[in-house]
Write a protein that holds these residues in place. Structure first.
Motif, PDB file in Angstrom:
ATOM      1  N   LEU A   1       0.830  -1.199   0.000  1.00 49.49           N
ATOM      2  CA  LEU A   1       0.000   0.000   0.000  1.00 49.49           C
ATOM      3  C   LEU A   1       0.869   1.257   0.000  1.00 49.49           C
ATOM      4  N   ALA A   2       0.388   2.299  -0.666  1.00 49.93           N
ATOM      5  CA  ALA A   2       1.126   3.565  -0.707  1.00 49.93           C
ATOM      6  C   ALA A   2       0.190   4.681  -1.142  1.00 49.93           C
ATOM      7  N   PRO A   3       0.562   5.937  -0.875  1.00 53.51           N
ATOM      8  CA  PRO A   3      -0.277   7.060  -1.310  1.00 53.51           C
ATOM      9  C   PRO A   3      -0.320   7.206  -2.825  1.00 53.51           C
ATOM     10  N   SER A   4       0.717   6.708  -3.521  1.00 52.55           N
ATOM     11  CA  SER A   4       0.776   6.815  -4.984  1.00 52.55           C
ATOM     12  C   SER A   4       1.335   5.522  -5.548  1.00 52.55           C
ATOM     13  N   SER A   5       1.455   5.482  -6.858  1.00 49.04           N
ATOM     14  CA  SER A   5       1.973   4.281  -7.515  1.00 49.04           C
ATOM     15  C   SER A   5       3.486   4.324  -7.697  1.00 49.04           C
ATOM     16  N   GLN A   6       4.151   5.305  -7.087  1.00 55.20           N
ATOM     17  CA  GLN A   6       5.605   5.421  -7.202  1.00 55.20           C
ATOM     18  C   GLN A   6       6.295   4.249  -6.505  1.00 55.20           C
ATOM     19  N   PRO A   7       7.264   3.603  -7.166  1.00 56.22           N
ATOM     20  CA  PRO A   7       7.992   2.493  -6.523  1.00 56.22           C
ATOM     21  C   PRO A   7       8.701   2.956  -5.256  1.00 56.22           C
ATOM     22  N   VAL A   8       8.809   2.044  -4.292  1.00 55.16           N
ATOM     23  CA  VAL A   8       9.506   2.311  -3.042  1.00 55.16           C
ATOM     24  C   VAL A   8      10.828   1.555  -3.075  1.00 55.16           C
ATOM     25  N   GLN A   9      11.918   2.276  -2.893  1.00 56.00           N
ATOM     26  CA  GLN A   9      13.240   1.660  -3.001  1.00 56.00           C
ATOM     27  C   GLN A   9      13.682   1.071  -1.669  1.00 56.00           C
ATOM     28  N   SER A  10      14.210  -0.144  -1.733  1.00 58.55           N
ATOM     29  CA  SER A  10      14.718  -0.805  -0.532  1.00 58.55           C
ATOM     30  C   SER A  10      16.140  -0.350  -0.246  1.00 58.55           C
ATOM     31  N   SER A  11      16.681  -0.771   0.896  1.00 58.61           N
ATOM     32  CA  SER A  11      18.028  -0.363   1.280  1.00 58.61           C
ATOM     33  C   SER A  11      19.092  -0.956   0.356  1.00 58.61           C
TER      34      SER A  11
ATOM     35  N   GLU B   1      -1.804  -0.961  -4.515  1.00 58.51           N
ATOM     36  CA  GLU B   1      -3.009  -0.142  -4.452  1.00 58.51           C
ATOM     37  C   GLU B   1      -2.820   1.009  -3.472  1.00 58.51           C
ATOM     38  N   LYS B   2      -3.771   1.955  -3.516  1.00 60.81           N
ATOM     39  CA  LYS B   2      -3.720   3.116  -2.631  1.00 60.81           C
ATOM     40  C   LYS B   2      -4.028   2.708  -1.190  1.00 60.81           C
ATOM     41  N   LEU B   3      -3.691   3.579  -0.265  1.00 60.11           N
ATOM     42  CA  LEU B   3      -3.866   3.276   1.150  1.00 60.11           C
ATOM     43  C   LEU B   3      -5.323   2.957   1.495  1.00 60.11           C
ATOM     44  N   GLY B   4      -6.231   3.873   1.236  1.00 56.21           N
ATOM     45  CA  GLY B   4      -7.662   3.611   1.411  1.00 56.21           C
ATOM     46  C   GLY B   4      -8.069   3.276   2.829  1.00 56.21           C
ATOM     47  N   ASP B   5      -9.050   2.394   2.933  1.00 58.97           N
ATOM     48  CA  ASP B   5      -9.640   2.002   4.215  1.00 58.97           C
ATOM     49  C   ASP B   5      -8.835   0.851   4.820  1.00 58.97           C
ATOM     50  N   PRO B   6      -8.187   1.046   5.960  1.00 63.26           N
ATOM     51  CA  PRO B   6      -7.367  -0.027   6.537  1.00 63.26           C
ATOM     52  C   PRO B   6      -8.171  -1.213   7.053  1.00 63.26           C
ATOM     53  N   SER B   7      -9.471  -1.014   7.288  1.00 65.39           N
ATOM     54  CA  SER B   7     -10.271  -2.093   7.872  1.00 65.39           C
ATOM     55  C   SER B   7     -10.499  -3.245   6.896  1.00 65.39           C
ATOM     56  N   ARG B   8     -10.076  -3.095   5.644  1.00 66.42           N
ATOM     57  CA  ARG B   8     -10.204  -4.220   4.704  1.00 66.42           C
ATOM     58  C   ARG B   8      -9.114  -5.273   4.929  1.00 66.42           C
TER      59      ARG B   8
ATOM     60  N   ASP C   1       0.823  10.919   4.904  1.00 69.67           N
ATOM     61  CA  ASP C   1      -0.307  10.062   4.514  1.00 69.67           C
ATOM     62  C   ASP C   1      -0.204   8.683   5.158  1.00 69.67           C
ATOM     63  N   TYR C   2       1.012   8.161   5.247  1.00 65.44           N
ATOM     64  CA  TYR C   2       1.220   6.868   5.899  1.00 65.44           C
ATOM     65  C   TYR C   2       0.853   6.951   7.384  1.00 65.44           C
ATOM     66  N   ILE C   3       1.332   8.001   8.054  1.00 68.88           N
ATOM     67  CA  ILE C   3       1.071   8.159   9.482  1.00 68.88           C
ATOM     68  C   ILE C   3      -0.433   8.246   9.747  1.00 68.88           C
ATOM     69  N   ALA C   4      -1.137   9.034   8.926  1.00 73.21           N
ATOM     70  CA  ALA C   4      -2.587   9.156   9.087  1.00 73.21           C
ATOM     71  C   ALA C   4      -3.267   7.805   8.870  1.00 73.21           C
ATOM     72  N   PHE C   5      -2.775   7.049   7.881  1.00 72.72           N
ATOM     73  CA  PHE C   5      -3.336   5.724   7.596  1.00 72.72           C
ATOM     74  C   PHE C   5      -3.144   4.787   8.792  1.00 72.72           C
ATOM     75  N   LEU C   6      -1.962   4.811   9.401  1.00 74.91           N
ATOM     76  CA  LEU C   6      -1.693   3.946  10.553  1.00 74.91           C
ATOM     77  C   LEU C   6      -2.580   4.316  11.736  1.00 74.91           C
ATOM     78  N   HIS C   7      -2.828   5.609  11.916  1.00 75.19           N
ATOM     79  CA  HIS C   7      -3.728   6.026  12.994  1.00 75.19           C
ATOM     80  C   HIS C   7      -5.162   5.571  12.714  1.00 75.19           C
ATOM     81  N   ARG C   8      -5.582   5.636  11.460  1.00 75.00           N
ATOM     82  CA  ARG C   8      -6.928   5.145  11.127  1.00 75.00           C
ATOM     83  C   ARG C   8      -7.030   3.647  11.388  1.00 75.00           C
TER      84      ARG C   8
END
Length: 331
Positions: free
Chosen positions: A53-63, A72-79, A99-106
């Motif tokens: 999950l992420a706010p956008s479709s941009q790839p996330v680079q690992s270390s 997919e987008k963050l959306g509703d965490p209850s799914r 956006d991630y922090i808000a999602f984790l709080h939701r």
């Protein structure tokens, strides 16, 4: 990938990947889910599903530089049944998008359990989501955690911690064992064992199984002492002499000894032996290791040398210690 009907799923996991996340921790967790989700290793998400999950479709680079594209987008965490936060490099923790922090709080407000993998525990705590919870971090990051978060003592002598709706693990191979715990809980022990066996992992480890690392009584904030201890830990099978360690760290032996005396109230030699004997005890808990093998892995000349040193330190032979530990575990 074809997604199975919703009513056949028993476990849904959403992943949040921090910038420069640890690829092995993420991959181990996902592979346990993948192998438990279908018959054999066909990888269809029949019994469980995983989504990045992420706010956008941009790839996330690992270390390590490999990037993962979100599903997919963050959306509703209850799914999801769990939201797993995979951390990585310490320096990137503060850069997690709002956006991630808000999602984790939701997710927390919705009662969705949160999982911190590797430095994911740091991220959850920085977000204010670990207050009143125990959390597991790698022994390697124990001091980093204390420096950043006053008032919270992390658990660094277990591979993972389950505290109500917060689950945390030290990363690396331990993420496979935490994932197996979830599979056992939601799908069954046979599925969890199958996943681990296909990954060439003998058996699931319990939460209180020890991390292979430095004994916690050697924790120190002295950077010179920490570097010396880490050097020994990384060369356990051929332990360097104190003079070698001092030369490698570009200090005199006397200076190294002063730092050990001030921070740990012991000599470098005593601290180094404590680390090696701690590793011996961890290996003794594994029934497949002979005393000769353990001696070789921990830098002793042979089994006789290990037996003599171990008996002097603990009052019993390694085999007696192993037998006592098994009896205690069975009690």
């Amino acid at each position: 990938m074809t997604v199975s009907p919703a009513n056949s799923l028993r476990l849904r996991v959403g992943f949040v990947l921090a910038r420069r996340f640890t690829l092995s921790a993420f991959a181990n967790f996902v592979d346990v889910l993948r192998l438990a989700a279908d018959e054999g290793d066909r990888s269809r998400p029949i019994r469980c599903q995983w989504r990045v999950l992420a706010p956008s479709s941009q790839p996330v680079q690992s270390s390590c530089g490999i990037a993962v594209t979100p599903d997919e987008k963050l959306g509703d965490p209850s799914r999801f049944d769990y939201i797993v936060v995979v951390g990585g490099l310490i320096d990137e923790i503060e850069r997690l998008e709002p956006d991630y922090i808000a999602f984790l709080h939701r997710a927390a407000q919705a009662g969705v359990p949160l999982v911190g993998v590797c430095t994911g525990a740091f991220i959850l705590h920085r977000a204010g989501l670990m207050d009143g919870y125990r959390c597991c971090v790698s022994w390697f990051h124990h001091e980093d955690f204390l420096e950043q978060f006053d008032g919270l003592r992390p658990v660094s002598d277990q591979i993972y911690v389950v505290d109500r709706d917060r689950l945390t693990c030290s990363g690396g191979a331990s993420s496979a064992h935490l994932a197996a715990f979830l599979i056992d809980r939601h799908i069954g022990r046979a599925a969890a064992q199958k996943s681990l066996h296909i990954m060439i992992i003998d058996e699931a480890m319990a939460p209180d199984d020890p991390q292979p690392g430095l004994p916690l009584d050697l924790a120190t904030d002295d950077p010179l002492v920490r570097r010396a201890l880490l050097m020994l830990q990384q060369n356990m099978d051929t332990p360097p002499a104190v003079a070698e360690v001092a030369a490698h760290l570009q200090v005199s032996r006397r200076k190294l000894e002063r730092h050990f005396a001030a921070s740990l109230a012991m000599s470098p030699a005593d601290a180094f032996m404590r680390i090696r004997l701690s590793q011996v005890r961890m290996l003794l808990a594994r029934p497949d290791r002979t005393i000769s093998q353990i001696a070789a892995e921990t830098g002793f000349c042979d089994a006789s040398h290990l037996i003599r040193v171990f008996r002097d330190a603990s009052g019993m032979t390694p085999e007696q210690w192993r037998k006592t530990a098994r009896q205690d575990a069975a009690a």
